[in-house]
Design a protein around this motif. Structure first.
Motif, PDB file in Angstrom:
ATOM      1  N   VAL A  86       0.953  -1.152  -0.007  1.00  0.00           N
ATOM      2  CA  VAL A  86      -0.071  -0.011  -0.106  1.00  0.00           C
ATOM      3  C   VAL A  86       0.792   1.222  -0.017  1.00  0.00           C
ATOM      4  N   ASP A  87       0.385   2.269  -0.428  1.00  0.00           N
ATOM      5  CA  ASP A  87       1.245   3.492  -0.538  1.00  0.00           C
ATOM      6  C   ASP A  87       1.209   4.253   1.112  1.00  0.00           C
ATOM      7  N   ALA A  88       0.338   3.834   1.866  1.00  0.00           N
ATOM      8  CA  ALA A  88       0.372   4.579   3.187  1.00  0.00           C
ATOM      9  C   ALA A  88      -0.577   3.856   4.106  1.00  0.00           C
ATOM     10  N   ILE A  89      -0.268   3.815   5.531  1.00  0.00           N
ATOM     11  CA  ILE A  89      -1.179   3.444   6.514  1.00  0.00           C
ATOM     12  C   ILE A  89      -1.560   4.368   7.540  1.00  0.00           C
ATOM     13  N   LEU A  90      -3.254   4.456   7.955  1.00  0.00           N
ATOM     14  CA  LEU A  90      -3.578   5.331   8.901  1.00  0.00           C
ATOM     15  C   LEU A  90      -4.016   4.523   9.752  1.00  0.00           C
ATOM     16  N   VAL A  91      -3.495   4.607  11.364  1.00  0.00           N
ATOM     17  CA  VAL A  91      -4.287   3.941  12.317  1.00  0.00           C
ATOM     18  C   VAL A  91      -4.853   4.864  13.348  1.00  0.00           C
ATOM     19  N   ALA A  92      -6.193   4.911  13.096  1.00  0.00           N
ATOM     20  CA  ALA A  92      -7.113   5.982  13.968  1.00  0.00           C
ATOM     21  C   ALA A  92      -8.333   5.264  14.540  1.00  0.00           C
ATOM     22  N   PRO A  93      -8.421   5.407  15.695  1.00  0.00           N
ATOM     23  CA  PRO A  93      -7.471   5.636  16.759  1.00  0.00           C
ATOM     24  C   PRO A  93      -6.551   4.318  16.815  1.00  0.00           C
ATOM     25  N   ALA A  94      -5.402   5.136  17.484  1.00  0.00           N
ATOM     26  CA  ALA A  94      -4.281   3.981  17.682  1.00  0.00           C
ATOM     27  C   ALA A  94      -4.405   3.982  19.498  1.00  0.00           C
ATOM     28  N   THR A  95      -4.675   2.719  19.964  1.00  0.00           N
ATOM     29  CA  THR A  95      -4.657   2.594  21.209  1.00  0.00           C
ATOM     30  C   THR A  95      -3.124   2.579  21.963  1.00  0.00           C
ATOM     31  N   THR A 123       7.106   2.192   4.439  1.00  0.00           N
ATOM     32  CA  THR A 123       5.718   2.782   4.100  1.00  0.00           C
ATOM     33  C   THR A 123       5.497   3.972   4.855  1.00  0.00           C
ATOM     34  N   HIS A 124       4.744   4.925   4.541  1.00  0.00           N
ATOM     35  CA  HIS A 124       4.364   6.201   5.230  1.00  0.00           C
ATOM     36  C   HIS A 124       3.331   5.505   6.316  1.00  0.00           C
TER      37      HIS A 124
END
Length: 360
Positions: A86-95, A123-124
């Motif tokens: 993948v181009d990037a990963i977003l973890v929200a919310p992150a415990t 990866t970003h």
């Protein structure tokens, strides 16, 4: 044209063509996941979502699938799609549990496996923690976050409210995420955007001002930021909210203050200037101290010609890209074009956006 319940209105292209993995963990802030995923789609993202088991107790996979219009992974499966590039990963919310587990290489579920693979691929990754203030203030949390940043992971904290470090709003998260992805793209520039009206005082409570909401300047700055450029705003008087994710907004309501800020910025390596601010052509020659008394008959205020910012900056910023904005009224189109062309030649502008008030 009919609009489906799942459709979103496109607002930008900063995530177009990007394959994004979104991780949702078990913080109560997971209730905002629907807003976040729809905002991602408004900017063109194509997504794959992974929910932890605890996240599924806060929000249902059905709601997440509706918002994202993509596949939602809730457990291990034979396809192992979490390992796709993948181009990037977003973890929200992150415990904090998820953050710590990732740092120590744990593989307790598809999301942690995806994060481990992302680390090997450089990866970003953006993590958006959400936790009680006591946990956020724990020195162990500081150590964990510091180590994340040392690994190149971007961490976005929200404000402290009601004893909790809450996640920023979904627009802020997506803007920061897009900037992080695009900041490494070729030809990113350092850009200054001027915006809003300027104000010249008559006395301590009265003054003259150009009419400008600042909306155009903020929209340009926002788009540039989301596409990875380094943006500084010099802000006059505005009537619209400032996007809270813009990294640097310098207030300068007086024309001379704005020019001083621009000259100071010109000492840095600025590659582009966008002048949307409505700068007063005439300013008050001698502002009065205090408040002028009312009911004293006619008030005569002497106005003198103010400095032309784009002309004053010409020598200091020669070689950079310079975009001006010009507003006229009561003239023909050919005269508008003539005046804009003259400004390009006289002030060495790259381009001028010219409008007539009647056409707006």
């Amino acid at each position: 044209m009919s609009v489906r319940d799942t459709d979103v209105e496109r607002r930008g292209s900063s995530l177009s063509g990007k394959r994004i993995l979104v991780g949702v963990t078990g913080g109560i802030a997971a209730v905002d996941t629907v807003r976040l995923l729809r905002e991602m789609r408004r900017h063109g993202a194509e997504m794959l979502v992974i929910m932890t088991e605890s996240a599924q107790r806060v929000i249902t996979p059905l709601a997440v699938e509706w918002a994202s219009q993509c596949e939602v992974i809730t457990d291990w499966d034979g396809d192992m799609k979490q390992l796709e590039d993948v181009d990037a990963i977003l973890v929200a919310p992150a415990t904090r549990n998820t953050i710590a587990a990732h740092l120590h290489g744990m593989q307790q579920g598809p999301l942690l496996m995806a994060l481990s693979a992302a680390r090997s691929r450089d990866t970003h990754v953006l993590m958006v923690p959400s936790m009680h203030a006591d946990l956020a203030d724990d020195p162990v949390t500081d150590d964990i976050v510091e180590r994340l940043r040392e690994e190149g992971i971007d961490v976005l904290w929200g404000d402290l409210e009601e004893g909790k470090r809450k996640t920023p709003n979904h627009e802020h998260v997506v803007a920061r995420f897009a900037h992080g992805i695009n900041a490494t793209a070729p030809n990113r520039k350092s850009v200054v955007v001027t915006l809003g009206g300027t104000y010249s005082p008559i006395d301590d409570v009265r003054g003259i001002q150009n009419t400008s909401s600042g909306a155009t300047g903020y929209a340009i700055a926002d788009s540039l930021y989301r596409h990875g450029h380094d943006v500084t705003c010099v802000v006059g008087k505005t009537s619209v909210p400032e996007p809270g994710w813009l990294p640097l907004c310098i207030p300068a309501e007086n024309p001379s203050d704005m020019l001083a800020e621009l000259k100071a910025l010109a000492n840095d390596d600025i590659q582009a200037w966008v002048h949307t601010a409505a700068v007063l052509d005439y300013i008050v020659e001698s502002p009065a101290e205090g408040k002028l008394a009312s009911q004293q008959g006619p008030l005569h205020v002497k106005l003198v010609e103010g400095a032309k910012h784009i002309q004053e900056l010409k020598e200091k910023v020669r070689g950079s890209t310079r975009i001006g904005f010009k507003l006229e009224t009561g003239i023909k189109q050919r005269d508008l074009i003539h005046r804009a062309t003259a400004q390009i030649e006289h002030s060495e502008m790259t381009a001028v956006v010219a409008n007539r008030l009647e056409d707006l």
